[in-house]
Design a protein around this motif. Sequence first.
Motif, PDB file in Angstrom:
ATOM      1  N   HIS A 151      11.992 -49.877  -2.871  1.00  0.00           N
ATOM      2  CA  HIS A 151      11.588 -48.564  -3.359  1.00  0.00           C
ATOM      3  C   HIS A 151      11.880 -47.523  -2.284  1.00  0.00           C
ATOM      4  O   HIS A 151      12.276 -47.857  -1.167  1.00  0.00           O
TER       5      HIS A 151
ATOM      6  N   HIS B  61      14.023 -49.146   1.023  1.00  0.00           N
ATOM      7  CA  HIS B  61      13.617 -50.307   1.828  1.00  0.00           C
ATOM      8  C   HIS B  61      12.853 -51.265   0.923  1.00  0.00           C
ATOM      9  O   HIS B  61      12.465 -50.913  -0.184  1.00  0.00           O
TER      10      HIS B  61
ATOM     11  N   HIS C  90       9.916 -54.525   0.132  1.00  0.00           N
ATOM     12  CA  HIS C  90       8.634 -55.140   0.468  1.00  0.00           C
ATOM     13  C   HIS C  90       8.516 -56.447  -0.305  1.00  0.00           C
ATOM     14  O   HIS C  90       9.096 -56.593  -1.385  1.00  0.00           O
TER      15      HIS C  90
ATOM     16  N   GLU D  25       1.076 -54.173   0.059  1.00  0.00           N
ATOM     17  CA  GLU D  25       2.469 -53.793   0.282  1.00  0.00           C
ATOM     18  C   GLU D  25       2.995 -54.335   1.603  1.00  0.00           C
ATOM     19  O   GLU D  25       4.168 -54.688   1.717  1.00  0.00           O
TER      20      GLU D  25
END
Length: 141
Positions: A27, A41, A43, A125
């Motif tokens: 995202h 990037h 997660h 996250e």
Amino acid sequence: MIQQIYPTPYHGFKYELNKDMQVAAAHYIDHPQAGKCQHIHGHTYFINLTIGGDHLDELGFLVDFKALKQTVHDRFDHTLINEDERFSSNPPSTEKMAETIYELVETKLQKLDNRPTCLQVFVRETPTSYVTFRPKRQSYE
Ligand SMILES: [Zn+2]
């Protein structure tokens, strides 16, 4: 790492079900104040859903674990979250992720005859950051 202690929502239901899942996704936050988060990037999200209800279906399930996984994991895993229609006008922050997951899950649950409901969505996250979303309700009676 998927085993962890989650905050516990208050409720008066007979049954509570929890489903853990991991989602690998990318995202970006499209705002100048987002700093380096403006760049795409990834997660590995750790998501926990808490479902409550008083009645089981004919299989003895509150809700099928697999249906929950399909609703969340299959929608977002290995995607760019910004491209999901739910995020066309929402930034894919951890908070909005948790709220959106709640809405998707609750919409699915409302179609079930035994009427389970989503009590809490936990979205981690990063190893040091997570959000808990709970719908505002007067009571669970
Ligand atoms: Zn991020």
